[in-house]
Write a protein that holds these residues in place. Structure first.
Motif, short mmCIF file in Angstrom:
data_model
loop_
_atom_site.label_atom_id
_atom_site.label_comp_id
_atom_site.label_asym_id
_atom_site.label_seq_id
_atom_site.Cartn_x
_atom_site.Cartn_y
_atom_site.Cartn_z
N SER A 1 -50.44 -135.63 21.22
CA SER A 1 -49.40 -135.37 20.63
C SER A 1 -48.17 -135.38 21.02
CB SER A 1 -49.58 -133.86 19.93
OG SER A 1 -49.48 -133.03 21.13
N LYS A 2 -48.24 -135.56 22.75
CA LYS A 2 -47.02 -135.55 23.54
C LYS A 2 -46.28 -136.84 23.14
CE LYS A 2 -49.28 -132.66 26.88
NZ LYS A 2 -49.83 -132.43 28.28
N GLY A 3 -47.02 -137.91 22.61
CA GLY A 3 -46.32 -139.14 22.42
C GLY A 3 -45.90 -139.31 21.17
N CYS A 4 -45.94 -138.21 20.25
CA CYS A 4 -45.55 -138.33 18.83
C CYS A 4 -43.89 -138.52 18.86
CB CYS A 4 -45.89 -137.25 18.05
SG CYS A 4 -47.73 -137.19 17.72
N ARG A 5 -43.25 -138.98 17.71
CA ARG A 5 -42.01 -139.55 17.72
C ARG A 5 -41.19 -137.96 17.28
NH1 ARG A 5 -40.01 -143.74 13.25
NH2 ARG A 5 -40.99 -145.01 14.79
N PHE A 6 -41.86 -137.05 16.56
CA PHE A 6 -41.16 -135.85 16.40
C PHE A 6 -42.03 -134.70 16.89
CE2 PHE A 6 -40.47 -138.87 12.58
CZ PHE A 6 -39.13 -139.08 12.44
N SER A 7 -41.09 -133.83 17.20
CA SER A 7 -41.91 -132.59 18.08
C SER A 7 -42.62 -131.77 16.88
CB SER A 7 -40.85 -131.93 18.63
OG SER A 7 -40.01 -131.40 17.97
N ASN A 8 -42.42 -131.82 15.70
CA ASN A 8 -43.05 -130.89 14.93
C ASN A 8 -43.96 -131.67 13.99
OD1 ASN A 8 -41.06 -132.15 13.39
ND2 ASN A 8 -40.65 -130.69 12.05
N CYS A 9 -44.49 -132.93 14.57
CA CYS A 9 -45.40 -133.73 13.83
C CYS A 9 -46.78 -132.95 13.26
CB CYS A 9 -45.69 -134.89 14.73
SG CYS A 9 -46.70 -136.17 13.89
N THR A 10 -47.19 -133.19 12.13
CA THR A 10 -48.48 -132.44 11.79
C THR A 10 -49.61 -133.55 12.04
OG1 THR A 10 -48.07 -133.44 9.26
CG2 THR A 10 -47.06 -130.93 10.13
N HIS A 11 -49.12 -134.74 12.15
CA HIS A 11 -50.30 -135.78 12.42
C HIS A 11 -50.92 -136.21 11.33
CE1 HIS A 11 -49.18 -134.36 16.31
NE2 HIS A 11 -50.04 -133.24 16.23
N THR A 12 -50.32 -136.14 10.18
CA THR A 12 -50.81 -136.57 8.84
C THR A 12 -50.29 -137.45 8.29
OG1 THR A 12 -49.26 -135.07 7.72
CG2 THR A 12 -51.57 -134.05 8.37
N HIS A 13 -48.84 -137.79 8.25
CA HIS A 13 -48.17 -139.01 7.59
C HIS A 13 -46.91 -139.14 8.24
CE1 HIS A 13 -45.88 -135.18 6.43
NE2 HIS A 13 -44.86 -135.78 6.26
N GLU A 14 -46.40 -138.58 9.44
CA GLU A 14 -45.23 -139.01 9.92
C GLU A 14 -45.28 -140.26 10.57
OE1 GLU A 14 -45.82 -134.53 10.09
OE2 GLU A 14 -47.00 -136.28 10.51
N PRO A 15 -44.11 -141.03 10.60
CA PRO A 15 -44.03 -142.35 11.25
C PRO A 15 -43.87 -142.01 12.92
CG PRO A 15 -41.92 -141.79 10.30
CD PRO A 15 -42.64 -140.79 9.77
N GLY A 16 -44.40 -142.93 13.58
CA GLY A 16 -44.47 -142.74 14.95
C GLY A 16 -45.53 -141.60 15.50
N CYS A 17 -46.55 -141.52 14.93
CA CYS A 17 -47.51 -140.35 15.13
C CYS A 17 -48.46 -140.83 16.07
CB CYS A 17 -48.11 -139.80 13.87
SG CYS A 17 -49.64 -138.71 14.57
N ALA A 18 -48.55 -140.56 17.41
CA ALA A 18 -49.49 -140.97 18.50
C ALA A 18 -50.65 -140.46 18.35
CB ALA A 18 -48.88 -140.60 19.94
N VAL A 19 -51.03 -139.38 17.61
CA VAL A 19 -52.42 -138.78 17.40
C VAL A 19 -53.06 -139.90 16.51
CG1 VAL A 19 -53.72 -137.00 16.30
CG2 VAL A 19 -51.78 -136.48 17.91
N ARG A 20 -52.55 -140.18 15.30
CA ARG A 20 -53.01 -141.15 14.57
C ARG A 20 -53.23 -142.64 15.04
NH1 ARG A 20 -50.41 -142.15 9.89
NH2 ARG A 20 -48.52 -141.18 10.53
#
Length: 323
Positions: free
Chosen positions: A272-291
């Motif tokens: 998750s540290k690589g996600c574009r948004f700090s409040n990413c829920t890892h469900t639909h956001e663009p730039g989600c490193a978890v998905r």
């Protein structure tokens, strides 16, 4: 008087006083009104203050009046009372989660919910895969796959047979000098394991239901028991204790906000540290490193689905704030 709660049988508690004396007591009448919304406001492992009985002999009762601050605990949502929690044990050094791949089968969702709750309350967990003597070749391969999955995340795993004793002696060094809570579904063999570790204790055990391959409750209350010391011992250790707990069929997590869930899944938090948004829920956001990691098989699908199930629970309002 002060002491340690070592047994809970509903409305009665057994406390071992600091001088070693055992005393049965109840909760002071107004104790439940302090905003502790729990089915068991006092748990095994709690340090407590109590008033001595006002009279001697039969009918004389001591009362618990105060709980000392807990350093940690294992807690879950009460199954029948959604506004309340159930504290499994308090002030523990670690938890052994007993799981079985069959007879009965422990779901990955149950395992992941327990692990997430333990992470939230800073309780280390060792996964104990029991009943290896009953597995066929396919089940052994599945068990090894499960162990590899959780070991890669960072959890220690052991395979044992409490029934035959295979692998049980190797657990003793892990338990030495610690307070360890045993948990797991009904029927996974907690009582059988404790009987192996503490000869002569003779806790009651039961057969698995053939019709549904589910466990039947044999332990109906929580109790702390002493482990015999390792011998020979090169250096003195603190006493070792096991907390035996009733088997549980489900594990509802309690007092977790959606934005906190990520940090309770070790590998999801790492990516998750690589996600574009700090409040990413890892469900639909663009730039989600978890998905992205999920698609590339760095995160197991079962773990991600467990994360989503907990996220959905919270969004649907099934879990309320702790009191």
């Amino acid at each position: 008087m002060k002491g340690l709660v070592i047994k809970n049988t509903g409305s009665w508690y057994t406390v071992r006083l600091d001088d070693g004396q055992l005393i049965d007591c109840k909760i002071k009448g107004n104790f439940r009104l302090r905003g502790i919304r729990s089915t068991n406001p006092v748990a095994v492992g709690d340090r407590v203050s109590l008033t001595p009985p006002l009279a001697q002999g039969e009918g004389a009762t001591a009362f618990i009046t105060e709980i000392e601050d807990r350093r940690n605990y294992i807690i879950r949502k009460s199954i029948n009372l959604s506004k309340q929690s159930h504290i499994i044990a308090a002030n523990v050094d670690q938890a052994l989660l007993i799981v079985t791949v069959n007879r009965p089968q422990t779901s990955t969702t149950f395992i992941d919910r327990f692990l997430a709750s333990a992470e939230a309350y800073r309780v280390p967990v060792i996964l104990i895969f029991n009943k290896t003597d009953l597995l066929d070749d396919d089940e052994r391969r599945y068990q090894q796959m499960m162990m590899t999955l959780y070991e890669n995340i960072g959890y220690e795993c052991r395979a044992i047979s409490a029934e035959t004793g295979d692998g049980v002696e190797e657990l003793r060094p892990l338990l030495a000098g610690k307070i360890t809570v045993l948990s797991g579904n009904s029927g996974v063999g907690k009582s059988t394991l404790i009987n192996r570790l503490i000869p002569g204790l003779n806790l009651r055990t039961a057969e698995i239901s053939d019709a549904h391959q589910t466990g039947m409750h044999t332990t109906t209350f929580s109790e702390m028991v002493s482990l015999p010391p390792l011998a020979p011992c090169s250096s003195p250790l603190a006493p070792s204790y096991l907390i035996d707990t009733p088997g549980i069929k489900g594990f509802g997590t309690f007092d977790m906000e959606p934005e906190e869930l990520t940090s309770y899944f070790k590998e999801i938090f790492h990516f998750s540290k690589g996600c574009r948004f700090s409040n990413c829920t890892h469900t639909h956001e663009p730039g989600c490193a978890v998905r992205k990691a999920l698609d590339e098989h760095y995160i197991a699908e079962s773990r991600y689905q467990s994360y989503l199930s907990m996220l959905n629970d919270k969004e649907e309002g099934k879990y309320r704030e702790a009191y």
